[in-house]
Write a protein that holds these residues in place. Structure first.
Motif, PDB file in Angstrom:
ATOM      1  N   UNK A  37       0.910  -1.203   0.026  1.00 38.88           N
ATOM      2  CA  UNK A  37       0.072   0.114   0.128  1.00 38.88           C
ATOM      3  C   UNK A  37       0.747   1.449  -0.091  1.00 38.88           C
ATOM      4  N   UNK A  38       1.781   1.413   1.057  1.00 40.12           N
ATOM      5  CA  UNK A  38       2.779   2.640   1.070  1.00 40.12           C
ATOM      6  C   UNK A  38       3.592   2.923  -0.273  1.00 40.12           C
ATOM      7  N   UNK A  70       1.319   3.982  -3.112  1.00 38.39           N
ATOM      8  CA  UNK A  70       1.049   5.331  -2.740  1.00 38.39           C
ATOM      9  C   UNK A  70       2.422   6.326  -3.300  1.00 38.39           C
ATOM     10  N   UNK A  71       3.473   5.780  -2.967  1.00 38.46           N
ATOM     11  CA  UNK A  71       4.766   6.523  -3.300  1.00 38.46           C
ATOM     12  C   UNK A  71       4.884   6.521  -4.703  1.00 38.46           C
ATOM     13  N   UNK A  72       4.563   5.209  -5.402  1.00 40.40           N
ATOM     14  CA  UNK A  72       4.782   5.278  -7.002  1.00 40.40           C
ATOM     15  C   UNK A  72       3.636   6.394  -7.674  1.00 40.40           C
ATOM     16  N   UNK A  73       2.376   6.582  -7.149  1.00 42.08           N
ATOM     17  CA  UNK A  73       1.418   7.286  -7.478  1.00 42.08           C
ATOM     18  C   UNK A  73       1.762   8.868  -7.305  1.00 42.08           C
ATOM     19  N   UNK A  74       2.140   9.187  -6.094  1.00 36.69           N
ATOM     20  CA  UNK A  74       2.042  10.441  -5.678  1.00 36.69           C
ATOM     21  C   UNK A  74       3.634  11.027  -5.823  1.00 36.69           C
ATOM     22  N   UNK A  75       4.737  10.036  -5.590  1.00 36.40           N
ATOM     23  CA  UNK A  75       6.099  10.527  -5.692  1.00 36.40           C
ATOM     24  C   UNK A  75       6.660  10.449  -7.095  1.00 36.40           C
ATOM     25  N   UNK A 105       8.720  -5.224  -5.634  1.00 37.61           N
ATOM     26  CA  UNK A 105       9.696  -4.516  -5.064  1.00 37.61           C
ATOM     27  C   UNK A 105       9.498  -5.220  -3.376  1.00 37.61           C
ATOM     28  N   UNK A 106       8.067  -5.201  -3.021  1.00 38.49           N
ATOM     29  CA  UNK A 106       8.004  -5.578  -1.910  1.00 38.49           C
ATOM     30  C   UNK A 106       8.584  -6.876  -1.823  1.00 38.49           C
ATOM     31  N   UNK A 107       7.974  -7.900  -2.636  1.00 33.72           N
ATOM     32  CA  UNK A 107       8.281  -9.227  -2.718  1.00 33.72           C
ATOM     33  C   UNK A 107      10.117  -9.327  -2.667  1.00 33.72           C
ATOM     34  N   UNK A 148      13.908   4.834   1.844  1.00 34.31           N
ATOM     35  CA  UNK A 148      13.734   4.576   3.269  1.00 34.31           C
ATOM     36  C   UNK A 148      12.593   3.562   3.628  1.00 34.31           C
ATOM     37  N   UNK A 149      11.400   3.510   2.499  1.00 35.44           N
ATOM     38  CA  UNK A 149      10.581   2.534   2.760  1.00 35.44           C
ATOM     39  C   UNK A 149      11.174   1.143   2.482  1.00 35.44           C
TER      40      UNK A 149
END
Lengths: 497, 40
Positions: A199-200, A203-208, A223-225, A250-251
Protein backbone atom coordinates in the motif's frame (compact mmCIF):
# COMPACT_ATOMS: atom_id res chain seq x y z
CA UNK A 1 28.59 -49.79 6.53
CA UNK A 2 26.23 -47.73 4.40
CA UNK A 3 22.67 -49.00 4.29
CA UNK A 4 21.09 -48.76 0.85
CA UNK A 5 17.80 -46.81 1.00
CA UNK A 6 14.75 -48.96 0.44
CA UNK A 7 12.24 -48.50 -2.37
CA UNK A 8 9.96 -46.95 0.26
CA UNK A 9 12.57 -44.23 0.93
CA UNK A 10 12.64 -43.30 -2.75
CA UNK A 11 8.85 -43.41 -2.94
CA UNK A 12 8.49 -41.21 0.10
CA UNK A 13 10.95 -38.62 -1.27
CA UNK A 14 9.27 -38.62 -4.69
CA UNK A 15 5.86 -38.21 -3.04
CA UNK A 16 6.91 -35.18 -0.96
CA UNK A 17 8.88 -33.60 -3.81
CA UNK A 18 5.85 -33.93 -6.06
CA UNK A 19 3.63 -32.20 -3.50
CA UNK A 20 6.07 -29.29 -3.38
CA UNK A 21 6.18 -29.06 -7.19
CA UNK A 22 2.39 -28.83 -6.97
CA UNK A 23 2.88 -25.55 -5.09
CA UNK A 24 4.70 -24.20 -8.16
CA UNK A 25 1.60 -24.94 -10.23
CA UNK A 26 -0.55 -22.99 -7.78
CA UNK A 27 1.91 -20.08 -7.65
CA UNK A 28 2.06 -19.86 -11.46
CA UNK A 29 -1.65 -19.07 -11.57
CA UNK A 30 -0.87 -15.53 -10.34
CA UNK A 31 1.39 -14.50 -13.28
CA UNK A 32 -0.99 -16.33 -15.62
CA UNK A 33 -3.84 -14.11 -14.46
CA UNK A 34 -1.56 -11.08 -14.79
CA UNK A 35 -0.59 -12.10 -18.32
CA UNK A 36 -4.26 -12.47 -19.28
CA UNK A 37 -5.12 -9.10 -17.71
CA UNK A 38 -2.24 -7.40 -19.58
CA UNK A 39 -2.98 -9.36 -22.78
CA UNK A 40 0.46 -10.95 -22.81
CA UNK A 41 -0.84 -14.02 -24.63
CA UNK A 42 2.57 -15.44 -25.55
CA UNK A 43 3.69 -15.40 -21.90
CA UNK A 44 0.27 -16.70 -20.79
CA UNK A 45 0.72 -19.78 -22.96
CA UNK A 46 4.06 -20.48 -21.24
CA UNK A 47 2.50 -20.19 -17.80
CA UNK A 48 -0.24 -22.57 -18.92
CA UNK A 49 2.46 -25.00 -20.04
CA UNK A 50 4.23 -24.66 -16.67
CA UNK A 51 0.99 -25.23 -14.76
CA UNK A 52 0.22 -28.26 -16.92
CA UNK A 53 3.64 -29.86 -16.51
CA UNK A 54 3.86 -29.28 -12.76
CA UNK A 55 0.28 -30.44 -12.20
CA UNK A 56 0.97 -33.69 -14.06
CA UNK A 57 4.19 -34.24 -12.08
CA UNK A 58 2.41 -33.51 -8.79
CA UNK A 59 -0.47 -35.83 -9.72
CA UNK A 60 1.92 -38.67 -10.58
CA UNK A 61 3.89 -38.11 -7.36
CA UNK A 62 0.66 -38.12 -5.38
CA UNK A 63 0.06 -41.71 -6.47
CA UNK A 64 3.50 -42.83 -5.30
CA UNK A 65 3.04 -43.82 -1.70
CA UNK A 66 5.41 -45.41 0.77
CA UNK A 67 4.14 -48.48 2.59
CA UNK A 68 1.50 -47.69 5.22
CA UNK A 69 2.84 -46.86 8.66
CA UNK A 70 6.27 -45.84 7.44
CA UNK A 71 7.68 -42.87 9.37
CA UNK A 72 9.85 -40.16 7.82
CA UNK A 73 13.13 -39.41 9.55
CA UNK A 74 15.33 -36.35 9.83
CA UNK A 75 17.57 -37.12 6.86
CA UNK A 76 14.53 -37.66 4.64
CA UNK A 77 13.40 -34.06 5.19
CA UNK A 78 16.90 -32.82 4.45
CA UNK A 79 17.06 -34.76 1.18
CA UNK A 80 13.67 -33.42 0.11
CA UNK A 81 14.71 -29.84 0.97
CA UNK A 82 17.96 -30.17 -1.01
CA UNK A 83 16.16 -31.67 -4.01
CA UNK A 84 13.43 -29.03 -3.82
CA UNK A 85 15.91 -26.23 -4.40
CA UNK A 86 17.41 -28.14 -7.33
CA UNK A 87 14.25 -29.24 -9.11
CA UNK A 88 11.87 -26.32 -8.56
CA UNK A 89 14.17 -23.84 -10.41
CA UNK A 90 14.28 -26.32 -13.32
CA UNK A 91 10.48 -26.22 -13.65
CA UNK A 92 10.44 -22.47 -13.01
CA UNK A 93 12.62 -21.87 -16.08
CA UNK A 94 9.74 -22.67 -18.47
CA UNK A 95 8.35 -19.10 -18.76
CA UNK A 96 11.80 -17.54 -18.25
CA UNK A 97 13.57 -19.49 -21.01
CA UNK A 98 10.59 -19.19 -23.36
CA UNK A 99 10.61 -15.39 -22.96
CA UNK A 100 13.68 -15.20 -25.20
CA UNK A 101 15.53 -12.97 -22.73
CA UNK A 102 18.22 -15.55 -21.99
CA UNK A 103 20.97 -16.60 -24.39
CA UNK A 104 21.18 -20.16 -22.99
CA UNK A 105 18.97 -22.36 -20.82
CA UNK A 106 21.51 -22.36 -17.96
CA UNK A 107 21.06 -18.59 -17.73
CA UNK A 108 17.35 -19.01 -17.04
CA UNK A 109 18.16 -21.73 -14.46
CA UNK A 110 20.68 -19.34 -12.87
CA UNK A 111 17.98 -16.66 -12.52
CA UNK A 112 15.42 -19.17 -11.20
CA UNK A 113 17.94 -20.47 -8.64
CA UNK A 114 18.88 -16.88 -7.77
CA UNK A 115 15.19 -16.10 -7.26
CA UNK A 116 14.33 -19.15 -5.22
CA UNK A 117 17.38 -18.75 -2.99
CA UNK A 118 16.52 -15.02 -2.59
CA UNK A 119 19.93 -14.05 -3.96
CA UNK A 120 19.10 -11.51 -6.63
CA UNK A 121 22.00 -11.94 -9.05
CA UNK A 122 20.69 -11.96 -12.61
CA UNK A 123 21.92 -12.70 -16.11
CA UNK A 124 18.73 -11.70 -17.90
CA UNK A 125 19.09 -9.58 -21.01
CA UNK A 126 17.00 -6.50 -21.77
CA UNK A 127 15.11 -6.71 -18.47
CA UNK A 128 13.36 -3.40 -19.12
CA UNK A 129 11.39 -4.95 -22.00
CA UNK A 130 10.49 -8.22 -20.26
CA UNK A 131 6.72 -8.92 -20.18
CA UNK A 132 5.29 -7.85 -16.82
CA UNK A 133 3.92 -11.32 -16.07
CA UNK A 134 7.35 -12.93 -16.51
CA UNK A 135 8.91 -10.17 -14.42
CA UNK A 136 6.29 -10.86 -11.76
CA UNK A 137 7.19 -14.58 -11.93
CA UNK A 138 10.83 -13.79 -11.12
CA UNK A 139 9.70 -11.95 -8.01
CA UNK A 140 7.18 -14.62 -7.04
CA UNK A 141 10.07 -17.09 -7.10
CA UNK A 142 11.81 -14.92 -4.51
CA UNK A 143 8.66 -14.80 -2.44
CA UNK A 144 8.24 -18.58 -2.66
CA UNK A 145 11.86 -19.20 -1.77
CA UNK A 146 11.87 -16.63 1.01
CA UNK A 147 8.67 -17.73 2.66
CA UNK A 148 9.79 -21.26 2.14
CA UNK A 149 8.27 -23.33 -0.56
CA UNK A 150 8.53 -26.15 1.93
CA UNK A 151 6.53 -24.18 4.45
CA UNK A 152 3.92 -23.47 1.79
CA UNK A 153 3.65 -27.17 1.10
CA UNK A 154 3.32 -27.83 4.81
CA UNK A 155 0.61 -25.24 5.19
CA UNK A 156 -1.51 -26.28 2.25
CA UNK A 157 -0.66 -29.93 1.87
CA UNK A 158 0.57 -30.91 5.30
CA UNK A 159 1.17 -34.56 5.93
CA UNK A 160 3.73 -36.86 7.45
CA UNK A 161 7.28 -35.68 7.91
CA UNK A 162 6.27 -32.04 8.28
CA UNK A 163 8.74 -31.28 11.04
CA UNK A 164 11.72 -32.88 9.34
CA UNK A 165 11.02 -30.89 6.16
CA UNK A 166 10.88 -27.72 8.23
CA UNK A 167 14.26 -28.42 9.83
CA UNK A 168 15.73 -29.33 6.47
CA UNK A 169 15.14 -25.86 5.19
CA UNK A 170 17.61 -24.30 7.60
CA UNK A 171 15.08 -22.63 9.88
CA UNK A 172 16.27 -23.93 13.22
CA UNK A 173 14.25 -21.90 15.67
CA UNK A 174 10.75 -23.09 16.40
CA UNK A 175 8.39 -20.59 18.01
CA UNK A 176 5.53 -23.01 18.48
CA UNK A 177 5.42 -26.71 19.28
CA UNK A 178 3.38 -27.30 16.13
CA UNK A 179 5.09 -26.67 12.79
CA UNK A 180 1.80 -25.81 11.12
CA UNK A 181 1.14 -23.07 13.70
CA UNK A 182 4.67 -21.78 13.09
CA UNK A 183 4.04 -21.72 9.36
CA UNK A 184 0.79 -19.84 9.90
CA UNK A 185 2.55 -17.21 11.99
CA UNK A 186 5.25 -16.78 9.32
CA UNK A 187 2.56 -16.21 6.71
CA UNK A 188 0.65 -13.86 9.05
CA UNK A 189 3.77 -11.69 9.47
CA UNK A 190 4.29 -11.74 5.71
CA UNK A 191 0.66 -10.87 5.00
CA UNK A 192 0.72 -7.93 7.43
CA UNK A 193 3.91 -6.57 5.85
CA UNK A 194 2.50 -7.18 2.37
CA UNK A 195 -0.67 -5.18 3.02
CA UNK A 196 1.16 -2.23 4.60
CA UNK A 197 4.27 -2.44 2.39
CA UNK A 198 2.51 -2.72 -0.96
CA UNK A 199 0.00 0.00 0.00
CA UNK A 200 2.68 2.49 1.02
CA UNK A 201 4.92 1.73 -1.98
CA UNK A 202 1.92 2.06 -4.32
CA UNK A 203 1.07 5.46 -2.84
CA UNK A 204 4.72 6.48 -3.27
CA UNK A 205 4.58 5.28 -6.88
CA UNK A 206 1.47 7.33 -7.62
CA UNK A 207 2.23 10.54 -5.72
CA UNK A 208 6.06 10.68 -5.72
CA UNK A 209 7.05 8.76 -8.88
CA UNK A 210 4.08 9.91 -10.92
CA UNK A 211 3.14 6.38 -12.05
CA UNK A 212 -0.38 5.37 -13.00
CA UNK A 213 -2.16 3.22 -10.39
CA UNK A 214 -1.61 -0.07 -12.28
CA UNK A 215 2.09 0.57 -12.84
CA UNK A 216 2.56 1.78 -9.27
CA UNK A 217 0.90 -1.40 -7.94
CA UNK A 218 3.08 -3.62 -10.15
CA UNK A 219 6.30 -1.95 -9.02
CA UNK A 220 5.15 -1.92 -5.37
CA UNK A 221 4.28 -5.63 -5.45
CA UNK A 222 7.51 -6.74 -7.08
CA UNK A 223 9.71 -4.52 -4.92
CA UNK A 224 7.88 -5.65 -1.79
CA UNK A 225 8.49 -9.32 -2.59
CA UNK A 226 12.15 -8.67 -3.36
CA UNK A 227 12.70 -6.48 -0.28
CA UNK A 228 10.80 -8.41 2.38
CA UNK A 229 12.27 -11.69 1.18
CA UNK A 230 15.72 -10.06 0.99
CA UNK A 231 15.84 -11.10 -2.67
CA UNK A 232 17.15 -8.18 -4.67
CA UNK A 233 15.44 -8.63 -8.03
CA UNK A 234 13.94 -5.44 -9.36
CA UNK A 235 11.55 -4.90 -12.29
CA UNK A 236 14.00 -2.48 -13.93
CA UNK A 237 17.66 -3.04 -14.83
CA UNK A 238 18.88 -0.01 -12.86
CA UNK A 239 17.63 -1.54 -9.59
CA UNK A 240 16.42 0.97 -6.99
CA UNK A 241 18.26 3.82 -8.76
CA UNK A 242 15.35 3.74 -11.24
CA UNK A 243 13.12 5.42 -8.64
CA UNK A 244 15.73 8.01 -7.55
CA UNK A 245 13.76 8.76 -4.41
CA UNK A 246 15.04 8.95 -0.82
CA UNK A 247 11.51 8.25 0.45
CA UNK A 248 11.31 5.10 -1.65
CA UNK A 249 14.74 4.01 -0.42
CA UNK A 250 13.69 4.58 3.21
CA UNK A 251 10.53 2.50 2.71
CA UNK A 252 12.55 -0.26 1.09
CA UNK A 253 15.06 -0.07 3.97
CA UNK A 254 12.29 -0.79 6.49
CA UNK A 255 11.20 -3.83 4.46
CA UNK A 256 14.80 -5.06 4.16
CA UNK A 257 15.25 -4.85 7.95
CA UNK A 258 11.92 -6.65 8.46
CA UNK A 259 13.03 -9.38 6.07
CA UNK A 260 16.37 -9.87 7.79
CA UNK A 261 14.73 -10.21 11.22
CA UNK A 262 14.16 -13.74 12.46
CA UNK A 263 10.55 -14.81 12.71
CA UNK A 264 11.24 -15.54 16.37
CA UNK A 265 12.07 -11.87 16.82
CA UNK A 266 8.90 -10.83 14.98
CA UNK A 267 6.97 -13.11 17.31
CA UNK A 268 8.64 -11.64 20.40
CA UNK A 269 7.96 -8.04 19.31
CA UNK A 270 4.37 -8.83 18.38
CA UNK A 271 3.89 -10.26 21.86
CA UNK A 272 5.54 -7.31 23.66
CA UNK A 273 8.52 -9.35 24.85
CA UNK A 274 11.80 -7.65 25.69
CA UNK A 275 14.26 -8.03 22.82
CA UNK A 276 16.96 -5.48 23.67
CA UNK A 277 19.18 -8.15 25.26
CA UNK A 278 18.60 -10.69 22.46
CA UNK A 279 21.99 -11.86 21.18
CA UNK A 280 20.92 -11.60 17.53
CA UNK A 281 19.59 -8.05 17.93
CA UNK A 282 22.77 -6.91 19.67
CA UNK A 283 25.08 -8.65 17.20
CA UNK A 284 23.19 -7.40 14.13
CA UNK A 285 23.13 -3.82 15.50
CA UNK A 286 26.85 -3.99 16.29
CA UNK A 287 28.04 -5.50 13.00
CA UNK A 288 25.74 -3.27 10.93
CA UNK A 289 27.06 -0.17 12.71
CA UNK A 290 30.69 -1.22 12.24
CA UNK A 291 30.33 -2.14 8.54
CA UNK A 292 28.32 1.04 7.92
CA UNK A 293 31.01 3.24 9.49
CA UNK A 294 33.77 1.37 7.63
CA UNK A 295 31.90 1.78 4.32
CA UNK A 296 31.33 5.51 4.87
CA UNK A 297 34.98 6.02 5.84
CA UNK A 298 36.07 4.07 2.78
CA UNK A 299 33.87 6.07 0.42
CA UNK A 300 35.42 9.32 1.69
CA UNK A 301 38.98 8.01 1.59
CA UNK A 302 38.76 6.89 -2.06
CA UNK A 303 37.03 10.14 -2.99
CA UNK A 304 33.92 8.37 -4.33
CA UNK A 305 31.57 10.61 -2.31
CA UNK A 306 32.62 13.66 -0.32
CA UNK A 307 29.32 15.34 0.57
CA UNK A 308 27.29 14.69 3.70
CA UNK A 309 23.85 13.89 2.26
CA UNK A 310 24.84 11.50 -0.57
CA UNK A 311 27.35 9.87 1.79
CA UNK A 312 24.62 9.05 4.31
CA UNK A 313 22.11 8.04 1.63
CA UNK A 314 24.36 5.86 -0.55
CA UNK A 315 26.53 4.46 2.25
CA UNK A 316 23.59 3.54 4.45
CA UNK A 317 21.51 1.98 1.68
CA UNK A 318 24.31 -0.26 0.44
CA UNK A 319 25.51 -1.31 3.89
CA UNK A 320 21.93 -2.19 4.80
CA UNK A 321 21.29 -3.91 1.47
CA UNK A 322 24.48 -5.97 1.90
CA UNK A 323 24.00 -6.85 5.56
CA UNK A 324 20.36 -7.87 5.17
CA UNK A 325 21.32 -9.99 2.14
CA UNK A 326 18.95 -8.13 -0.16
CA UNK A 327 21.22 -6.86 -2.91
CA UNK A 328 19.37 -3.75 -4.02
CA UNK A 329 21.61 -0.98 -5.30
CA UNK A 330 21.34 2.67 -6.20
CA UNK A 331 24.61 2.74 -8.13
CA UNK A 332 25.66 0.75 -11.19
CA UNK A 333 27.83 -2.39 -11.02
CA UNK A 334 30.63 -0.43 -12.69
CA UNK A 335 30.50 2.25 -9.99
CA UNK A 336 30.30 -0.37 -7.24
CA UNK A 337 33.40 -1.99 -8.73
CA UNK A 338 35.29 1.26 -8.13
CA UNK A 339 34.58 1.06 -4.38
CA UNK A 340 37.98 -0.17 -3.29
CA UNK A 341 39.74 -0.29 0.07
CA UNK A 342 37.59 0.13 3.16
CA UNK A 343 34.39 0.68 1.18
CA UNK A 344 34.90 -2.71 -0.49
CA UNK A 345 35.72 -4.29 2.88
CA UNK A 346 32.67 -2.80 4.58
CA UNK A 347 30.24 -4.08 1.94
CA UNK A 348 31.94 -7.47 1.52
CA UNK A 349 32.06 -8.14 5.27
CA UNK A 350 28.44 -7.03 5.65
CA UNK A 351 27.44 -9.48 2.90
CA UNK A 352 29.45 -12.31 4.45
CA UNK A 353 27.92 -11.83 7.92
CA UNK A 354 24.30 -11.75 6.75
CA UNK A 355 21.04 -11.28 8.63
CA UNK A 356 19.40 -13.21 11.42
CA UNK A 357 18.67 -16.92 11.60
CA UNK A 358 15.16 -18.10 10.71
CA UNK A 359 14.89 -15.22 8.27
CA UNK A 360 15.15 -15.00 4.50
CA UNK A 361 18.67 -13.57 4.74
CA UNK A 362 21.73 -15.70 3.99
CA UNK A 363 25.33 -15.59 5.13
CA UNK A 364 26.91 -16.78 8.37
CA UNK A 365 24.08 -15.06 10.29
CA UNK A 366 24.06 -12.92 13.41
CA UNK A 367 23.29 -15.72 15.84
CA UNK A 368 26.44 -17.63 14.87
CA UNK A 369 28.56 -14.46 14.89
CA UNK A 370 27.22 -13.53 18.33
CA UNK A 371 27.71 -17.02 19.74
CA UNK A 372 31.23 -17.25 18.32
CA UNK A 373 32.14 -13.89 19.88
CA UNK A 374 30.59 -14.96 23.19
CA UNK A 375 32.42 -18.30 23.15
CA UNK A 376 35.75 -16.59 22.43
CA UNK A 377 35.11 -14.07 25.23
CA UNK A 378 34.33 -16.88 27.68
CA UNK A 379 37.48 -18.74 26.66
CA UNK A 380 39.61 -15.65 27.36
CA UNK A 381 37.81 -15.13 30.68
CA UNK A 382 38.50 -18.70 31.73
CA UNK A 383 42.17 -18.26 30.90
CA UNK A 384 42.44 -15.05 32.93
CA UNK A 385 40.45 -16.13 35.98
CA UNK A 386 42.00 -18.25 38.77
CA UNK A 387 41.93 -22.04 38.43
CA UNK A 388 38.59 -23.48 39.48
CA UNK A 389 36.61 -20.29 38.76
CA UNK A 390 33.40 -21.05 36.91
CA UNK A 391 32.37 -18.87 33.95
CA UNK A 392 28.63 -18.95 33.26
CA UNK A 393 28.39 -19.59 29.51
CA UNK A 394 24.97 -18.28 28.59
CA UNK A 395 23.29 -15.99 26.10
CA UNK A 396 19.89 -14.35 25.71
CA UNK A 397 17.56 -15.47 22.97
CA UNK A 398 13.92 -15.56 24.04
CA UNK A 399 15.15 -16.38 27.54
CA UNK A 400 18.52 -17.39 28.97
CA UNK A 401 20.14 -20.19 26.94
CA UNK A 402 23.23 -22.19 27.77
CA UNK A 403 26.22 -22.34 25.45
CA UNK A 404 27.15 -26.02 25.31
CA UNK A 405 30.11 -27.64 23.51
CA UNK A 406 27.84 -29.09 20.80
CA UNK A 407 26.44 -25.65 20.05
CA UNK A 408 29.90 -24.07 19.87
CA UNK A 409 31.12 -26.87 17.57
CA UNK A 410 28.10 -26.41 15.31
CA UNK A 411 28.56 -22.62 15.21
CA UNK A 412 32.24 -22.79 14.28
CA UNK A 413 31.73 -25.64 11.80
CA UNK A 414 29.00 -23.87 9.81
CA UNK A 415 30.85 -20.53 9.98
CA UNK A 416 34.04 -22.13 8.65
CA UNK A 417 32.08 -23.88 5.91
CA UNK A 418 30.73 -20.49 4.81
CA UNK A 419 34.25 -19.06 4.69
CA UNK A 420 35.35 -22.08 2.64
CA UNK A 421 32.40 -21.57 0.29
CA UNK A 422 33.31 -17.88 -0.17
CA UNK A 423 36.92 -18.82 -0.95
CA UNK A 424 35.94 -21.67 -3.28
CA UNK A 425 33.93 -19.39 -5.60
CA UNK A 426 36.67 -16.78 -5.51
CA UNK A 427 39.27 -19.42 -6.44
CA UNK A 428 37.21 -20.57 -9.44
CA UNK A 429 36.85 -16.98 -10.69
CA UNK A 430 40.58 -16.36 -10.11
CA UNK A 431 41.44 -19.44 -12.14
CA UNK A 432 39.34 -18.03 -14.99
CA UNK A 433 41.33 -14.79 -15.02
CA UNK A 434 39.29 -12.45 -12.83
CA UNK A 435 40.96 -10.15 -10.30
CA UNK A 436 40.87 -11.10 -6.60
CA UNK A 437 38.60 -8.27 -5.47
CA UNK A 438 35.71 -8.85 -7.90
CA UNK A 439 36.16 -12.62 -7.62
CA UNK A 440 35.78 -12.53 -3.83
CA UNK A 441 32.96 -9.97 -3.90
CA UNK A 442 30.83 -11.95 -6.34
CA UNK A 443 31.53 -15.25 -4.60
CA UNK A 444 30.37 -13.86 -1.24
CA UNK A 445 27.35 -12.28 -2.91
CA UNK A 446 26.27 -15.62 -4.41
CA UNK A 447 27.02 -17.77 -1.34
CA UNK A 448 25.37 -15.42 1.16
CA UNK A 449 22.29 -14.92 -1.06
CA UNK A 450 22.88 -11.17 -1.41
CA UNK A 451 22.85 -10.21 -5.08
CA UNK A 452 25.09 -7.14 -5.21
CA UNK A 453 27.40 -7.36 -8.22
CA UNK A 454 30.55 -5.65 -9.43
CA UNK A 455 30.03 -6.96 -12.95
CA UNK A 456 31.47 -10.48 -12.92
CA UNK A 457 27.97 -11.98 -13.13
CA UNK A 458 26.87 -11.25 -16.68
CA UNK A 459 25.27 -13.14 -19.59
CA UNK A 460 28.71 -13.75 -21.13
CA UNK A 461 30.49 -15.10 -18.05
CA UNK A 462 32.13 -18.53 -18.45
CA UNK A 463 29.81 -21.52 -18.03
CA UNK A 464 32.02 -23.02 -15.31
CA UNK A 465 31.73 -19.85 -13.23
CA UNK A 466 27.98 -19.71 -13.77
CA UNK A 467 27.60 -23.31 -12.58
CA UNK A 468 29.82 -22.51 -9.59
CA UNK A 469 27.60 -19.60 -8.58
CA UNK A 470 24.50 -21.77 -9.01
CA UNK A 471 26.03 -24.36 -6.69
CA UNK A 472 27.06 -21.67 -4.20
CA UNK A 473 23.55 -20.21 -4.10
CA UNK A 474 22.10 -23.67 -3.53
CA UNK A 475 24.58 -24.69 -0.85
CA UNK A 476 24.52 -21.31 0.91
CA UNK A 477 20.72 -21.21 1.05
CA UNK A 478 20.43 -24.67 2.59
CA UNK A 479 23.31 -24.12 5.03
CA UNK A 480 25.29 -27.27 4.12
CA UNK A 481 23.50 -29.86 6.27
CA UNK A 482 20.78 -30.66 3.76
CA UNK A 483 23.39 -30.93 0.99
CA UNK A 484 25.44 -33.35 3.11
CA UNK A 485 22.29 -35.42 3.71
CA UNK A 486 21.58 -35.52 -0.04
CA UNK A 487 25.16 -36.56 -0.84
CA UNK A 488 24.96 -39.21 1.90
CA UNK A 489 21.68 -40.46 0.48
CA UNK A 490 23.15 -40.62 -3.04
CA UNK A 491 26.26 -42.44 -1.79
CA UNK A 492 24.10 -44.90 0.15
CA UNK A 493 22.02 -45.56 -2.96
CA UNK A 494 25.11 -46.33 -5.06
CA UNK A 495 27.48 -47.96 -2.56
CA UNK A 496 25.11 -49.13 0.19
CA UNK A 497 24.31 -52.76 0.94
CA UNK B 1 -13.00 -10.13 15.41
CA UNK B 2 -11.31 -9.15 18.67
CA UNK B 3 -8.53 -11.63 17.92
CA UNK B 4 -8.02 -10.12 14.44
CA UNK B 5 -7.85 -6.60 15.88
CA UNK B 6 -5.34 -7.78 18.48
CA UNK B 7 -3.15 -9.32 15.79
CA UNK B 8 -3.45 -6.20 13.62
CA UNK B 9 -2.34 -4.04 16.56
CA UNK B 10 0.57 -6.41 17.21
CA UNK B 11 1.56 -6.21 13.54
CA UNK B 12 1.49 -2.42 13.51
CA UNK B 13 3.57 -2.38 16.71
CA UNK B 14 6.07 -4.70 15.05
CA UNK B 15 6.38 -2.47 12.00
CA UNK B 16 6.79 0.60 14.23
CA UNK B 17 9.80 -1.13 15.79
CA UNK B 18 11.25 -1.73 12.30
CA UNK B 19 10.76 1.94 11.37
CA UNK B 20 12.46 2.94 14.63
CA UNK B 21 15.37 0.61 13.84
CA UNK B 22 15.85 2.22 10.41
CA UNK B 23 15.70 5.70 11.95
CA UNK B 24 18.36 4.57 14.42
CA UNK B 25 20.60 3.37 11.59
CA UNK B 26 20.07 6.65 9.72
CA UNK B 27 21.20 8.54 12.85
CA UNK B 28 24.32 6.33 13.11
CA UNK B 29 25.07 6.91 9.40
CA UNK B 30 24.61 10.67 9.78
CA UNK B 31 26.89 10.82 12.82
CA UNK B 32 29.49 8.65 11.10
CA UNK B 33 29.39 10.73 7.91
CA UNK B 34 29.68 13.99 9.84
CA UNK B 35 32.60 12.67 11.88
CA UNK B 36 34.44 11.24 8.87
CA UNK B 37 33.99 14.41 6.79
CA UNK B 38 35.21 16.51 9.73
CA UNK B 39 38.27 14.36 10.36
CA UNK B 40 39.43 13.38 6.85
Amino acid sequence: MLLRPSLDDHRSIAHDLGRIIGVVAMAAVVPLMWAIARQEWYAASHFLLLIGVTTVVAAIADRIHPSPGRSVDWSHGMVVAALTWLTVPAFATVPLWASGHYSRWVDSYFDAMSGLTTTGLSVIQDLDHLPESVNLWRHILQFLGGQGIVLAALLFLAGSGALSLFEGEGREHRMFPNVRTTARFIWLVSAAHAVIGISVLTLDGIFVQGFGPGRAFFHATTIFMAAFDTGGFTPMSTSIAYYNSPIFEALVAVLMVAGAMSFGLHHAIWNRRKVANNIEVRTFAFTLSVTLIVTILGLVLIGAIDQFYPLVRVGLFHALSAHTGTGFSTVSSAELARWSGLAFAGIAIAMALGGMSSSTAGGVKSLRIGLAMRAMRDTVREALLPDGAVVAQTYHQYGVQRIGPNLVRSVFSISLLYVALYLFGAAVALSLGYDLGPALFESISASAAVGLSVGVVSPDMPLLLELTYIAQMWVGRLEFIAIAALLGFAASTVFGK
Amino acid sequence: MREMLREAAAGIRGMAVEVAAVIGVIVIAALAAAAVLALV
